[in-house]
Design an enzyme around this catalytic site. Structure first.
Site, PDB file in Angstrom:
ATOM      1  N   HIS A 140     -31.368  19.051 -13.011  1.00 46.50           N
ATOM      2  CA  HIS A 140     -32.451  18.727 -13.946  1.00 46.50           C
ATOM      3  C   HIS A 140     -32.488  19.682 -15.128  1.00 46.50           C
ATOM      4  O   HIS A 140     -33.151  19.412 -16.125  1.00 46.50           O
ATOM      5  CB  HIS A 140     -33.807  18.694 -13.227  1.00 46.50           C
ATOM      6  CG  HIS A 140     -34.351  20.010 -12.828  1.00 46.50           C
ATOM      7  ND1 HIS A 140     -34.304  20.478 -11.531  1.00 46.50           N
ATOM      8  CD2 HIS A 140     -34.967  20.982 -13.532  1.00 46.50           C
ATOM      9  CE1 HIS A 140     -34.864  21.672 -11.465  1.00 46.50           C
ATOM     10  NE2 HIS A 140     -35.274  21.996 -12.673  1.00 46.50           N
ATOM     11  N   ASP A 192     -29.766  17.470  -6.723  1.00 45.68           N
ATOM     12  CA  ASP A 192     -30.094  18.283  -7.900  1.00 45.68           C
ATOM     13  C   ASP A 192     -29.205  19.526  -7.987  1.00 45.68           C
ATOM     14  O   ASP A 192     -29.640  20.637  -7.673  1.00 45.68           O
ATOM     15  CB  ASP A 192     -31.572  18.668  -7.807  1.00 45.68           C
ATOM     16  CG  ASP A 192     -32.110  19.298  -9.084  1.00 45.68           C
ATOM     17  OD1 ASP A 192     -31.447  19.190 -10.121  1.00 45.68           O
ATOM     18  OD2 ASP A 192     -33.210  19.887  -9.017  1.00 45.68           O
ATOM     19  N   SER A 291     -36.350  27.434 -11.836  1.00 48.07           N
ATOM     20  CA  SER A 291     -35.447  26.298 -11.632  1.00 48.07           C
ATOM     21  C   SER A 291     -33.991  26.690 -11.791  1.00 48.07           C
ATOM     22  O   SER A 291     -33.617  27.391 -12.728  1.00 48.07           O
ATOM     23  CB  SER A 291     -35.745  25.206 -12.654  1.00 48.07           C
ATOM     24  OG  SER A 291     -36.791  24.395 -12.244  1.00 48.07           O
TER      25      SER A 291
END
Length: 591
Positions: A140, A192, A291
């Site tokens: 992402h 992901d 992230s």
């Protein structure tokens, strides 16, 4: 993207958080101090760091603007926790309840800064150096963004850059290539995982991914550590100026499934931590800005920070990470990718028999492009594609007809090619293979079958030199083909294919990731391909670009067929053949 989640009596929004006889004695050792040798002509790599990589000032400008845009976005709306650059996306992560650490304790940590001058989008993610030019992060943080044009990666710094561009001892790099798992599902934040390739190796010490099939690291209660520069409080949108870390216990799939319901995909995800308390007090978790960062167990990456709840502390919530063991098969080819033109598809090297000219033919997935000339390669009888120095640029290992073995590699600092002699006396060697990492140390190795049929592994050091060779097996004299480049079974370990000369039976030997006699286990028959069926079998890596190692086979009449790898650990290992074109009978050496 903000997706409502139902739980016991409440709704949740998710955000992405982010390889003996007399002949053996001849070539017993590869030279540790190779002699220089004039090389055949070699083309310049597709991206030349000296001429096409953005300047340091441009990269620093990207970093500064990315941080400013990220800060402005967070101040305006706290929801986009991961600084995904997409308003309302909620993709991000932070560490709440952790402690400050230093880059010397986590030298593989990387800061990923992205700024698009046309849209004004800017965001920050974490990442991990997994090879000198490779950064593991979350899909992402990568998909939908042009990291070559707008991204910058900072390594070697504990502190985030200052507004004036001070990197606080860090090094900034551009991004040459980007890859995200092709099965990444943005809506579900599933699969992901991604890899960025830098144009120049960084000095940071790499951290390895865990292996495929690892279960011990995911046992409930196992302590893992997460790292990042993300938010440190649910009540403030400020991210941490200094690198932080926290210890999180791994939770069972049952616990994670209960907490997250259908949003938690078993086998693809792992959650960790203790249930959030509803406030910062008593909560330890990853959060916005983390992230793409690593979840680490026993000095291996077992997870990538992926998603969680908005503001990270909602009572009962756990942070969710990509389960790395499930993606080693798809991801490792990107770390060990050596395609010639840098598009994540393995290309074909070939020499024309009539002229001795070498050519590269770039993969277009279902066919090869027109040939690109590499000059005169007469006097050579073996050419193999590899990346012995792990700089992300295609190397060649080749044997001259006098039995000398050479390594041709691109030298980034001089923007030119160099050739060094690795060894002499290899004229009677039956087979030479550069399959990648055989021994499980993340460094590319070299295999050789001597005239007595003994299989030897030369463990690579990652710089074009090798450790003392290891006896890996006997009885390999009966194979007329021995090939390998990557993982054919989806477990992240390097495999081999071998054909019996007398029968044409083709076998798969599964790699174990262990050194010495245990490097390959058993064998599985793939097909019966006599030389009248295919007179050349080639393994150059992932030709189709889907993250799985493939196999090429040429008929005597010159048709080249592609057998795409399935990534399965059981038959069928390859899909039905696909014609890549005709006219390949003109080549007498294939890489």
């Amino acid at each position: 993207m903000v997706t409502p989640m139902s739980g016991p009596g409440r709704r949740r929004r998710r955000f992405a958080v982010a390889a003996a006889g007399a002949a053996a004695a001849v070539g017993a050792a590869l030279l540790s101090a190779p002699a220089a040798q004039a090389a055949p002509a070699l083309p310049q790599p597709n991206v030349s760091p000296a001429t096409e990589t953005p300047s340091q000032s441009e990269l620093i400008s990207r970093v500064v603007k990315a941080m400013a845009a990220d800060e402005a976005g967070r101040a305006k709306e706290k929801a986009p926790l991961s600084t995904s650059g997409k308003a309302g996306s909620g993709i991000d992560a932070k560490i709440i309840g952790g402690t400050t650490t230093t880059i010397s304790a986590a030298p593989w940590m990387a800061q990923l800064h992205y700024y698009d001058p046309y849209t004004g989008e800017g965001f920050f993610c974490g990442g991990t150096v997994v090879a000198p030019t490779k950064i593991l992060t979350a899909a992402h943080c990568v998909k939908g963004y042009n990291w070559y044009l707008n991204g910058a990666v900072v390594t070697g710094a504990t502190q985030l850059p200052s507004a004036d561009g001070d990197l606080h001892g860090g090094t900034v790099s551009g991004v040459w290539r980007q890859w995200n798992n092709p099965t990444y599902n943005e809506a579900a934040i599933d699969n992901d995982i991604a890899v960025l390739t830098l144009p120049v190796p960084v000095k940071a010490t790499p951290l390895r991914m865990t292996t495929a099939g690892d279960t011990a690291s995911y046992a409930a209660g196992t302590n893992a550590r997460v790292y990042g520069w993300g938010r440190t409080s649910s009540t403030s949108d400020e991210i941490s100026e200094y690198l932080k870390t926290a210890t999180l216990p791994i939770q069972s799939d049952a616990t994670c499934g209960t907490a997250w319901g259908s949003y938690y995909v078993r086998g693809h995800m792992v959650c960790a931590g203790t249930p959030a308390t509803g406030s910062d007090a008593g909560t330890t978790t990853a959060c916005n800005g983390d992230s793409g960062g690593p979840l680490v167990v026993n000095n291996r990456i077992v997870g990538v920070v992926s998603w969680g709840v908005e503001d990270c502390v909602e009572k009962g919530a756990y942070g969710v990470f990509t389960k790395v063991t499930s993606y080693v098969g798809a991801t490792y080819p990107r770390i060990d990718d050596t395609d010639i033109n840098g598009d994540h598809r393995a290309d074909l090297w070939a020499r024309k028999k009539s002229t001795g000219v070498g050519y590269s033919r770039n993969s277009l997935s279902s066919k090869f492009a027109a040939q690109e000339a590499w000059g005169d390669w007469r006097g050579v009888n073996v050419v193999l594609q590899t990346d012995l120095d792990r700089d992300g640029y295609q190397d060649l290992v080749y044997r001259a007809t006098d039995g000398s073995l050479y390594w041709a590699h691109y030298v980034i600092s001089s923007d030119s090619w160099a050739t060094k002699r690795l060894s002499t006396g290899w004229k009677s060697v039956r087979q030479i293979v550069t399959p990648g990492d055989v021994t499980g140390d993340y460094l590319p190795d070299l295999l050789m079958v001597d005239s007595a049929g003994v299989l030897w592994t030369y463990p690579g050091k990652g710089n074009g030199t090798f450790s003392a060779r290891l006896k890996t097996g006997t009885g390999w004299a009966g194979f007329d083909v021995l090939r390998g480049h990557g993982d054919f079974t989806g477990d992240g370990r390097t495999d081999l294919v071998a054909r019996v000369r007398s029968t044409g039976d083709l076998y798969l030997y599964k790699g174990t990731g262990k050194a010495g006699s245990g490097s390959f286990t058993g064998r599985t028959k793939l097909a019966t391909w006599k030389s009248t069926t295919y007179n050349a079998i080639v393994t150059v890596g992932d030709v189709s670009g889907d993250g799985k190692a493939d196999l090429l086979a040429r008929t005597p009449s010159g048709t080249m067929y592609l057998y795409r790898g399935t990534g399965r650990n059981a038959a069928p290992f390859f899909s039905a053949r696909l014609s890549m074109g005709t006219g390949y009978q003109q080549y007498d050496v294939l890489g």
